[in-house]
Motif scaffolding. Structure first.
Motif, PDB file in Angstrom:
ATOM      1  N   ALA A 153      -5.176  14.067  -3.298  1.00  0.00           N
ATOM      2  CA  ALA A 153      -5.080  14.877  -4.518  1.00  0.00           C
ATOM      3  C   ALA A 153      -3.701  15.525  -4.616  1.00  0.00           C
ATOM      4  O   ALA A 153      -3.079  15.553  -5.687  1.00  0.00           O
ATOM      5  N   ALA A 154      -3.213  16.052  -3.507  1.00  0.00           N
ATOM      6  CA  ALA A 154      -1.864  16.626  -3.509  1.00  0.00           C
ATOM      7  C   ALA A 154      -0.835  15.559  -3.865  1.00  0.00           C
ATOM      8  O   ALA A 154       0.055  15.781  -4.688  1.00  0.00           O
ATOM      9  N   GLY A 155      -0.977  14.380  -3.266  1.00  0.00           N
ATOM     10  CA  GLY A 155      -0.039  13.300  -3.545  1.00  0.00           C
ATOM     11  C   GLY A 155      -0.118  12.799  -4.972  1.00  0.00           C
ATOM     12  O   GLY A 155       0.877  12.314  -5.532  1.00  0.00           O
ATOM     13  N   GLY A 169       1.971  11.059  -9.673  1.00  0.00           N
ATOM     14  CA  GLY A 169       1.626   9.991 -10.587  1.00  0.00           C
ATOM     15  C   GLY A 169       2.014   8.619 -10.056  1.00  0.00           C
ATOM     16  O   GLY A 169       2.366   8.447  -8.888  1.00  0.00           O
ATOM     17  N   SER A 170       1.950   7.620 -10.963  1.00  0.00           N
ATOM     18  CA  SER A 170       2.326   6.255 -10.587  1.00  0.00           C
ATOM     19  C   SER A 170       3.032   5.537 -11.721  1.00  0.00           C
ATOM     20  O   SER A 170       3.268   4.343 -11.645  1.00  0.00           O
ATOM     21  N   THR A 230       0.793  -1.233   0.000  1.00  0.00           N
ATOM     22  CA  THR A 230       0.000   0.000   0.000  1.00  0.00           C
ATOM     23  C   THR A 230       0.826   1.285   0.000  1.00  0.00           C
ATOM     24  O   THR A 230       0.362   2.316  -0.493  1.00  0.00           O
ATOM     25  N   GLY A 231       2.010   1.261   0.601  1.00  0.00           N
ATOM     26  CA  GLY A 231       2.795   2.478   0.764  1.00  0.00           C
ATOM     27  C   GLY A 231       2.353   3.350   1.916  1.00  0.00           C
ATOM     28  O   GLY A 231       2.868   4.458   2.108  1.00  0.00           O
ATOM     29  N   LEU A 285       5.305   8.267  -3.192  1.00  0.00           N
ATOM     30  CA  LEU A 285       3.971   8.687  -3.615  1.00  0.00           C
ATOM     31  C   LEU A 285       3.432   7.811  -4.738  1.00  0.00           C
ATOM     32  O   LEU A 285       2.226   7.548  -4.798  1.00  0.00           O
ATOM     33  N   ALA A 286       4.296   7.361  -5.626  1.00  0.00           N
ATOM     34  CA  ALA A 286       3.839   6.499  -6.715  1.00  0.00           C
ATOM     35  C   ALA A 286       3.196   5.225  -6.166  1.00  0.00           C
ATOM     36  O   ALA A 286       2.154   4.777  -6.667  1.00  0.00           O
ATOM     37  N   ALA A 287       3.800   4.654  -5.127  1.00  0.00           N
ATOM     38  CA  ALA A 287       3.221   3.456  -4.514  1.00  0.00           C
ATOM     39  C   ALA A 287       1.868   3.771  -3.880  1.00  0.00           C
ATOM     40  O   ALA A 287       0.896   3.005  -4.039  1.00  0.00           O
ATOM     41  N   LEU A 288       1.789   4.876  -3.180  1.00  0.00           N
ATOM     42  CA  LEU A 288       0.514   5.280  -2.580  1.00  0.00           C
ATOM     43  C   LEU A 288      -0.551   5.525  -3.642  1.00  0.00           C
ATOM     44  O   LEU A 288      -1.712   5.116  -3.487  1.00  0.00           O
TER      45      LEU A 288
END
Length: 402
Positions: free
Chosen positions: A351-353, A357-358, A250-251, A307-310
């Motif tokens: 939204a900020a995170g 992107g991923s 999940t991150g 953040l990509a993982a999240l």
């Protein structure tokens, strides 16, 4: 014929190359001018609801909307240092768009100076009540998140207007002296160092990891630059390793960790605030936003990677619907019973995170646009101080006004 073969060979070569990385950070597809118009409208509403003059200065009235303040604050709470830091930060960030921002900032600075923590000047007493005094029973202790945001706001104010450098430096010095663990992690507040049995001395809160702020403090050019850089690197290491060990799929990170310096781990139930202290809940939700600010301000790959993982996980967990985002997640992604969904606070922080992107350009842009649109549909009347303020801060970031 030779030219045709050359073109075919070139096409094959292009197809074999990896796809170009997304241009980060992403922004909502809505034109920036339109985003700024929406921001201006919400800023005016937020100020009307929460920003007050009085008690010898100005403050963010956490019950300004008539809703009860929570989070352990006293009865008849006027404000808390967390809110004060947010307010000062928002004012300096909105200064290009609000001609009254400088005057209000100075009033908030006066309120900050008038309410030092019991441990000494430079840190703020975390809770004030309606009589303009610090709350009894611990209201004069500090909370690290508020002090860090005040410190950043003062630094930005000095860069914009001048005249705040000495106070900004004194706040940074006080934070390093009284709110940092010996191994270089943020403490919960000045009180944690001296708690009776040492329970909280080796603990930290995920929302107090503010790598963009630490980078800004390191760049300020004073003698503590190296310590701020070490705090930043240590935080990335500890929170990143904890997430990989306890939330690999999940991150996520928990509200609080304990076991510093040798065995950082999520805290048990009811460690400080409630049942979900060891889950991704009302403190940790700010973690994606804090990392996104570092990506925006420094381009740090560690922020982008986490953040990509999240982002991959929350997009899938919510089925692509921001209104299905829950208000608490266990680190493995399960939702505890009786959780609400569709909170502006959680949507705003994700939204900020999402600006990181991923790795899936089309899906990432669509997800960010969906989060932004969902955020705009939630009226301020449906939220409280916390939800509306985190929404404001995310909107400022997503409008590139940091």
């Amino acid at each position: 014929m030779e030219g045709r073969h050359m073109r075919r060979a070139l096409l094959v070569l292009i197809l074999l190359l990896p796809l170009a990385a997304e241009a980060l950070p992403l922004s909502p597809s809505m034109p920036r001018s339109e985003r700024l118009t929406v921001l201006d409208t919400f800023w005016a509403e937020w100020k009307r609801l929460y920003l007050r003059e009085g008690c010898g200065g100005a403050y963010v009235a956490t019950s300004g909307d008539g809703k009860t303040t929570w989070g352990g604050s006293a009865a008849k709470t006027l404000t808390v240092s967390e809110a004060h830091g947010y307010g000062m930060l928002a004012l300096v960030q909105m200064a290009d768009r609000d001609p009254d921002a400088h005057r209000l900032f100075d009033l908030m600075q006066a309120f900050f100076v008038a309410h030092p923590a019991a441990s000494g000047p430079g840190l703020m007493a975390w809770n004030q009540t309606g009589d303009c005094r610090d709350a009894p029973d611990g209201g004069d202790r500090s909370a690290s998140d508020g002090d860090l945001d005040v410190a950043l706001a003062l630094l930005k104010a000095d860069q914009r207007w001048g005249g705040y450098g000495k106070l900004a430096a004194s706040v940074r010095t006080a934070i390093l002296a009284r709110e940092v663990t010996p191994d270089g992690m943020m403490m919960l507040g000045d009180w944690a160092r001296n708690d009776d049995d040492g329970t909280y001395a080796g603990s930290s809160r995920s929302s107090d990891f503010m790598p963009a702020s630490f980078a800004a403090f390191a760049a300020a050019g004073d003698r503590d630059a190296r310590r701020w850089s070490e705090l930043r690197d240590r935080g990335y290491l500890v929170w990143g390793d904890l997430s990989r060990r306890y939330a690999r799929k999940t991150g996520l990170v928990p509200d609080f960790l304990t076991g510093l310096p040798d065995e950082p781990r999520p805290v048990p139930t009811n460690f400080l605030e409630g049942r979900f202290d060891g889950a991704f809940s009302w403190n940790a939700l700010r973690f994606p936003w804090r990392l996104s600010l570092d990506l925006l301000m420094t381009g740090d790959e560690r922020a982008a990677s986490h953040l990509a993982a999240l982002n991959r996980w929350i997009r899938k967990a919510s089925g692509g619907d921001p209104l299905r985002i829950a208000t608490t997640y266990r680190l493995d992604g399960r939702v505890p019973p009786d959780q609400d969904t569709g909170s502006a606070a959680f949507i705003a922080m994700f939204a900020a995170g999402a600006t990181a992107g991923s790795g899936d350009a089309a899906a990432d842009q669509a997800w960010l646009d969906t989060l932004w649109a969902a955020l705009l549909t939630i009226p301020a009347t449906e939220e409280d101080y916390y939800g509306n303020t985190l929404k404001l801060l995310a909107m400022i970031s997503l409008c590139e006004e940091t």
